[in-house]
Design an enzyme around this catalytic site. Structure first.
Site, PDB file in Angstrom:
ATOM      1  N   LEU A 112      -5.842  26.857   2.498  1.00 24.61           N
ATOM      2  CA  LEU A 112      -7.121  27.463   2.897  1.00 24.61           C
ATOM      3  C   LEU A 112      -7.802  26.611   3.967  1.00 24.61           C
ATOM      4  O   LEU A 112      -7.446  25.446   4.156  1.00 24.61           O
ATOM      5  CB  LEU A 112      -8.005  27.599   1.653  1.00 24.61           C
ATOM      6  CG  LEU A 112      -7.404  28.544   0.606  1.00 24.61           C
ATOM      7  CD1 LEU A 112      -7.929  28.259  -0.792  1.00 24.61           C
ATOM      8  CD2 LEU A 112      -7.665  29.998   1.006  1.00 24.61           C
ATOM      9  N   PRO A 113      -8.805  27.175   4.676  1.00 26.81           N
ATOM     10  CA  PRO A 113      -9.393  26.420   5.795  1.00 26.81           C
ATOM     11  C   PRO A 113     -10.072  25.101   5.396  1.00 26.81           C
ATOM     12  O   PRO A 113      -9.788  24.064   5.981  1.00 26.81           O
ATOM     13  CB  PRO A 113     -10.416  27.396   6.383  1.00 26.81           C
ATOM     14  CG  PRO A 113      -9.979  28.758   5.949  1.00 26.81           C
ATOM     15  CD  PRO A 113      -9.309  28.554   4.616  1.00 26.81           C
ATOM     16  N   THR A 151      -6.596  20.811   4.036  1.00 26.59           N
ATOM     17  CA  THR A 151      -7.214  19.501   4.293  1.00 26.59           C
ATOM     18  C   THR A 151      -8.691  19.620   3.942  1.00 26.59           C
ATOM     19  O   THR A 151      -9.433  20.354   4.597  1.00 26.59           O
ATOM     20  CB  THR A 151      -7.070  19.088   5.776  1.00 26.59           C
ATOM     21  OG1 THR A 151      -5.693  19.098   6.133  1.00 26.59           O
ATOM     22  CG2 THR A 151      -7.648  17.694   5.996  1.00 26.59           C
ATOM     23  N   LYS A 173      -4.200  11.834   4.823  1.00 22.02           N
ATOM     24  CA  LYS A 173      -4.288  12.867   5.869  1.00 22.02           C
ATOM     25  C   LYS A 173      -5.493  12.631   6.796  1.00 22.02           C
ATOM     26  O   LYS A 173      -5.396  12.729   8.022  1.00 22.02           O
ATOM     27  CB  LYS A 173      -4.393  14.237   5.191  1.00 22.02           C
ATOM     28  CG  LYS A 173      -4.718  15.393   6.095  1.00 22.02           C
ATOM     29  CD  LYS A 173      -3.577  15.727   7.032  1.00 22.02           C
ATOM     30  CE  LYS A 173      -3.969  16.827   8.015  1.00 22.02           C
ATOM     31  NZ  LYS A 173      -2.969  16.995   9.066  1.00 22.02           N
ATOM     32  N   LYS A 192     -13.685  19.333  11.922  1.00 21.12           N
ATOM     33  CA  LYS A 192     -13.809  19.339  10.455  1.00 21.12           C
ATOM     34  C   LYS A 192     -13.182  18.079   9.855  1.00 21.12           C
ATOM     35  O   LYS A 192     -13.791  17.397   9.025  1.00 21.12           O
ATOM     36  CB  LYS A 192     -13.121  20.590   9.873  1.00 21.12           C
ATOM     37  CG  LYS A 192     -13.088  20.621   8.342  1.00 21.12           C
ATOM     38  CD  LYS A 192     -11.955  21.493   7.797  1.00 21.12           C
ATOM     39  CE  LYS A 192     -10.600  20.931   8.125  1.00 21.12           C
ATOM     40  NZ  LYS A 192      -9.482  21.423   7.339  1.00 21.12           N
TER      41      LYS A 192
HETATM   42  P1  NAD Z   1      -6.110  29.471   9.053  1.00 19.96           P
HETATM   43  O1  NAD Z   1      -7.555  29.624   9.271  1.00 19.96           O
HETATM   44  O2  NAD Z   1      -5.143  30.041  10.047  1.00 19.96           O
HETATM   45  O3  NAD Z   1      -5.691  30.108   7.613  1.00 19.96           O
HETATM   46  C1  NAD Z   1      -6.514  30.117   6.480  1.00 19.96           C
HETATM   47  C2  NAD Z   1      -6.249  31.399   5.698  1.00 19.96           C
HETATM   48  O4  NAD Z   1      -7.080  31.392   4.522  1.00 19.96           O
HETATM   49  C3  NAD Z   1      -6.590  32.675   6.456  1.00 19.96           C
HETATM   50  O5  NAD Z   1      -5.508  33.576   6.365  1.00 19.96           O
HETATM   51  C4  NAD Z   1      -7.819  33.212   5.725  1.00 19.96           C
HETATM   52  O6  NAD Z   1      -7.900  34.630   5.737  1.00 19.96           O
HETATM   53  C5  NAD Z   1      -7.588  32.686   4.330  1.00 19.96           C
HETATM   54  N1  NAD Z   1      -8.806  32.621   3.524  1.00 19.96           N
HETATM   55  C6  NAD Z   1     -10.036  32.175   3.890  1.00 19.96           C
HETATM   56  N2  NAD Z   1     -10.897  32.264   2.865  1.00 19.96           N
HETATM   57  C7  NAD Z   1     -10.200  32.792   1.820  1.00 19.96           C
HETATM   58  C8  NAD Z   1     -10.541  33.135   0.490  1.00 19.96           C
HETATM   59  N3  NAD Z   1     -11.778  32.951   0.011  1.00 19.96           N
HETATM   60  N4  NAD Z   1      -9.571  33.655  -0.293  1.00 19.96           N
HETATM   61  C9  NAD Z   1      -8.320  33.832   0.173  1.00 19.96           C
HETATM   62  N5  NAD Z   1      -7.935  33.529   1.423  1.00 19.96           N
HETATM   63  C10 NAD Z   1      -8.877  33.018   2.243  1.00 19.96           C
HETATM   64  O7  NAD Z   1      -5.859  27.907   8.865  1.00 19.96           O
HETATM   65  P2  NAD Z   1      -4.474  27.097   9.029  1.00 19.96           P
HETATM   66  O8  NAD Z   1      -4.287  26.688  10.454  1.00 19.96           O
HETATM   67  O9  NAD Z   1      -3.398  27.833   8.309  1.00 19.96           O
HETATM   68  O10 NAD Z   1      -4.849  25.754   8.235  1.00 19.96           O
HETATM   69  C11 NAD Z   1      -4.993  25.710   6.823  1.00 19.96           C
HETATM   70  C12 NAD Z   1      -5.301  24.275   6.406  1.00 19.96           C
HETATM   71  O11 NAD Z   1      -4.243  23.403   6.835  1.00 19.96           O
HETATM   72  C13 NAD Z   1      -6.593  23.701   7.005  1.00 19.96           C
HETATM   73  O12 NAD Z   1      -7.237  22.911   6.048  1.00 19.96           O
HETATM   74  C14 NAD Z   1      -6.083  22.863   8.187  1.00 19.96           C
HETATM   75  O13 NAD Z   1      -6.973  21.790   8.512  1.00 19.96           O
HETATM   76  C15 NAD Z   1      -4.759  22.360   7.653  1.00 19.96           C
HETATM   77  N6  NAD Z   1      -3.745  22.038   8.679  1.00 19.96           N
HETATM   78  C16 NAD Z   1      -3.530  22.858   9.751  1.00 19.96           C
HETATM   79  C17 NAD Z   1      -2.562  22.525  10.704  1.00 19.96           C
HETATM   80  C18 NAD Z   1      -2.323  23.387  11.932  1.00 19.96           C
HETATM   81  O14 NAD Z   1      -1.617  22.935  12.851  1.00 19.96           O
HETATM   82  N7  NAD Z   1      -2.840  24.614  12.006  1.00 19.96           N
HETATM   83  C19 NAD Z   1      -1.789  21.376  10.533  1.00 19.96           C
HETATM   84  C20 NAD Z   1      -1.993  20.569   9.414  1.00 19.96           C
HETATM   85  C21 NAD Z   1      -2.971  20.913   8.494  1.00 19.96           C
END
Ligand code: NAD
Length: 299
Positions: free
Chosen positions: A66-67, A97, A172, A247
């Site tokens: 999740l975000p 994260t 992380k 964030k």
């Molecule tokens: P993203 O925003 O693409 O995906 C998050 C998903 O969660 C979305 O599909 C959204 O619809 C869903 N969501 C939001 N609220 C919700 C709820 N209440 N119930 C159910 N689903 C819900 O984010 P991401 O890029 O996939 O990143 C996810 C996590 O991983 C973050 O914490 C980010 O910091 C971490 N991260 C991302 C990367 C990257 O390169 N994108 C790399 C390492 C870590």
């Protein structure tokens, strides 16, 4: 046959991770607030649920991606959340994260219900998620790590037990604070050198065979055209968003305050990424720090 796995959060990272579980033969029960993401995963063989509670009802292993902290609190402890139906003995792995103190709070609530919650944030971007080669930094009870690793081995190539719950987030957050500092430093050095008349590729090759070399200069150079196949060469699209980096830098500052650790450059990096977000860079890859510096120089 493999046991069913719950998956909540099918965004840029989660959709690939859930697909890799399907590919490895795990039945996946999925939930996301985005109907579009859910429908796409259903096409690839997942069954879909209407709430996180419905996911938890049918599984004893669950991964969330999740975000940020607020969404994790909502999905686990909110209305129709995982904790309203979680079965005893369930392993809950949160790869988002988030604030380590939120991970610790979720773990305490899970324990009271007879389940185990571990933080398992990842390093490696969207391509690493797709290719199943993420690094997982796992925090939680030693006795549950083997079971966690068995599942996460399907999604990553490096699964590290960091210590008690919250320490995965700690590792992380430290990594991303250093990454932000080195990306800003690389951007400053490249911008200065280019303004002194140096060719960007030549300057990068000097840095990368000298003591200034780092991941940001060598693998993910922020100047367009220096490295192929990275966001700087694609108008800073895709990759790791500046808003997500802001964030993570905020999490690092909160964590630093909690133990009174001095992090002056981490604090400066947060200010720079926050200013970038306020100037419309939030959706661009975090290597756009170079573009931002360049624009500031011109104004
Ligand atoms: P993203 O925003 O693409 O995906 C998050 C998903 O969660 C979305 O599909 C959204 O619809 C869903 N969501 C939001 N609220 C919700 C709820 N209440 N119930 C159910 N689903 C819900 O984010 P991401 O890029 O996939 O990143 C996810 C996590 O991983 C973050 O914490 C980010 O910091 C971490 N991260 C991302 C990367 C990257 O390169 N994108 C790399 C390492 C870590």
């Amino acid at each position: 046959s493999q046991p069913a796995v719950g998956f909540v959060g099918l965004g840029n990272m989660g959709n690939h991770m859930a697909r890799n579980l399907l590919k490895k033969g795990y039945p996946v029960v999925a939930y996301d607030i985005s109907q579009e993401s859910l429908a796409a995963l259903k096409k690839d063989g997942a069954s879909v649920a209407g709430t996180p509670a419905e996911v938890a009802k049918g599984v004893t292993k669950l991964v969330s991606m999740l975000p940020a902290s607020a969404e994790v609190q909502e999905v686990y402890a909110g209305k129709d959340g995982i904790f309203s139906t979680v079965q005893k003995g369930t392993l809950l792995l949160d790869s988002s994260t988030i604030d380590p103190s939120v991970s610790q709070d979720m773990a305490a609530k899970a324990e009271a219900l007879g389940a185990v919650f571990m933080d398992a944030p990842v390093s490696g971007g969207v391509n690493a998620a797709r290719d199943g080669v993420l690094t997982f930094m796992v925090g939680g009870p030693e006795g549950s790590f083997a079971e966690a690793k068995e599942l996460l081995d399907n999604l990553g190539k490096n699964i590290v037990h960091c210590g008690a719950v919250g320490t995965g987030q700690g590792a992380k957050i430290c990594n991303n604070m250093l990454l932000a500092i080195s990306m800003i430093g690389t951007s400053e050095a490249m911008n200065l050198g280019i303004r002194l008349g140096l060719d960007p590729k030549l300057l990068a090759s000097v840095l990368n065979t000298s003591s200034g070399r780092c991941w940001s200069s060598e693998i993910y150079n922020p100047v367009p055209g220096v490295v192929q196949g990275v966001p700087s060469g694609n108008d800073y699209k895709g990759g790791f968003g500046t808003a997500l980096m802001m964030k993570d830098l905020g999490l690092a500052q909160n964590a630093a305050s909690s133990v009174k650790a001095n992090t002056p450059l981490g604090a400066a990096a947060l200010q720079i990424y926050r200013t970038m977000v306020n100037h419309g860079f939030g959706g661009k890859d975090f290597s756009s720090a170079y573009l931002f510096l360049q624009e500031q120089d011109k104004s």
